[in-house]
Design an enzyme around this catalytic site. Structure first.
Site, mmCIF file in Angstrom:
data_model
loop_
_atom_site.group_PDB
_atom_site.id
_atom_site.type_symbol
_atom_site.label_atom_id
_atom_site.label_comp_id
_atom_site.label_asym_id
_atom_site.label_seq_id
_atom_site.Cartn_x
_atom_site.Cartn_y
_atom_site.Cartn_z
ATOM 1 N N CYS A 8 27.631 -55.446 -84.254
ATOM 2 C CA CYS A 8 27.117 -55.088 -82.922
ATOM 3 C C CYS A 8 26.645 -53.648 -82.972
ATOM 4 O O CYS A 8 26.353 -53.125 -84.054
ATOM 5 C CB CYS A 8 28.171 -55.341 -81.832
ATOM 6 S SG CYS A 8 29.667 -54.344 -81.965
ATOM 7 N N ASN A 11 30.572 -51.318 -82.710
ATOM 8 C CA ASN A 11 31.717 -51.872 -83.461
ATOM 9 C C ASN A 11 33.055 -51.565 -82.793
ATOM 10 O O ASN A 11 34.076 -51.416 -83.445
ATOM 11 C CB ASN A 11 31.724 -51.389 -84.932
ATOM 12 C CG ASN A 11 32.671 -52.169 -85.846
ATOM 13 O OD1 ASN A 11 33.235 -51.620 -86.781
ATOM 14 N ND2 ASN A 11 32.873 -53.440 -85.580
ATOM 15 N N CYS A 13 33.496 -53.140 -79.285
ATOM 16 C CA CYS A 13 33.668 -54.175 -78.253
ATOM 17 C C CYS A 13 33.439 -55.592 -78.795
ATOM 18 O O CYS A 13 34.388 -56.360 -78.974
ATOM 19 C CB CYS A 13 32.725 -53.927 -77.077
ATOM 20 S SG CYS A 13 33.016 -52.376 -76.206
ATOM 21 N N ARG A 14 32.177 -55.932 -79.056
ATOM 22 C CA ARG A 14 31.858 -57.333 -79.356
ATOM 23 C C ARG A 14 32.187 -57.764 -80.773
ATOM 24 O O ARG A 14 32.818 -58.804 -80.986
ATOM 25 C CB ARG A 14 30.362 -57.585 -79.082
ATOM 26 C CG ARG A 14 29.993 -57.473 -77.628
ATOM 27 C CD ARG A 14 28.491 -57.383 -77.440
ATOM 28 N NE ARG A 14 27.950 -56.154 -78.022
ATOM 29 C CZ ARG A 14 26.662 -55.860 -78.118
ATOM 30 N NH1 ARG A 14 25.776 -56.725 -77.673
ATOM 31 N NH2 ARG A 14 26.268 -54.718 -78.639
ATOM 32 N N SER A 15 31.721 -57.010 -81.771
ATOM 33 C CA SER A 15 31.926 -57.488 -83.147
ATOM 34 C C SER A 15 33.394 -57.457 -83.597
ATOM 35 O O SER A 15 33.815 -58.363 -84.320
ATOM 36 C CB SER A 15 30.996 -56.783 -84.154
ATOM 37 O OG SER A 15 31.239 -55.407 -84.235
ATOM 38 N N ASP A 125 26.672 -56.800 -73.544
ATOM 39 C CA ASP A 125 27.510 -55.703 -74.042
ATOM 40 C C ASP A 125 28.523 -55.270 -72.979
ATOM 41 O O ASP A 125 28.151 -54.677 -71.961
ATOM 42 C CB ASP A 125 26.610 -54.520 -74.431
ATOM 43 C CG ASP A 125 27.366 -53.522 -75.281
ATOM 44 O OD1 ASP A 125 28.615 -53.482 -75.179
ATOM 45 O OD2 ASP A 125 26.724 -52.790 -76.047
#
Ligand code: 4NP
Length: 156
Positions: A8, A11, A13-15, A125
């Protein structure tokens, strides 16, 4: 070893959420020893940081281990090393293609493309939306599909 990297922007939050969820699914499938799973960001702002508290909280709520995850920046070396490089959105995907060298051999894909009927194509995001639950639901469903896809390709 099947090497999977989630990418993401920050690095945090999402990934890292995708990394933890996918690792849990691989573990539940009894395939831990066949996979190496990691995540990275295209940006460099959070190198060395632990995931965002929203990501840590939802993983805790869902009983998913998030220990030992710290942010790092993706490199062109990663694109040579990993077999599956999974971007969270179109911007990440574009940046990955930009840093990709000639020797990059892995599959570079967008996570939600593994849910063909999904109307949402980019993982929103939560650093900006604050909605970690929405991200969890999307990532969780897509990780099921991703694991099915990889198993068919690699393990049958
Ligand atoms: P992520 O969210 O890409 O899901 O980790 C972000 C985290 C931090 C920033 C942007 C997005 N930032 O601008 O610092």
């Amino acid at each position: 070893m099947i090497k999977v990297l989630f990418v993401c922007l920050g690095n945090i939050c999402r990934s890292p959420m995708a990394e933890a969820i996918f690792r849990q699914k691989v573990k539940e499938a009894g395939l831990e020893d066949k996979f190496s799973i990691d995540s990275a960001g295209t940006g460099n702002w959070h190198i060395g940081n632990r995931p965002h508290e929203g990501t840590l909280q939802i993983l805790k709520d869902k009983n998913i281990d998030s220990a030992n995850i710290t942010a790092r920046q993706v490199s062109s070396e990663d694109l040579k090393e990993f077999d599956y490089i999974i971007a969270m959105d179109a911007e990440n995907l574009g940046n990955l293609h930009r840093i990709k060298g000639r020797e990059a051999s892995g599959e570079i894909r967008r996570l939600l493309d593994f849910i063909p009927e999904s109307e949402v194509v980019d993982v929103p995001d939560p650093y900006f939306t604050g909605n970690f639950e929405e991200v969890y639901d999307l990532v969780e469903e897509a990780c099921n599909e991703l694991l099915t896809y990889i198993r068919k390709k690699e393990l049958q």
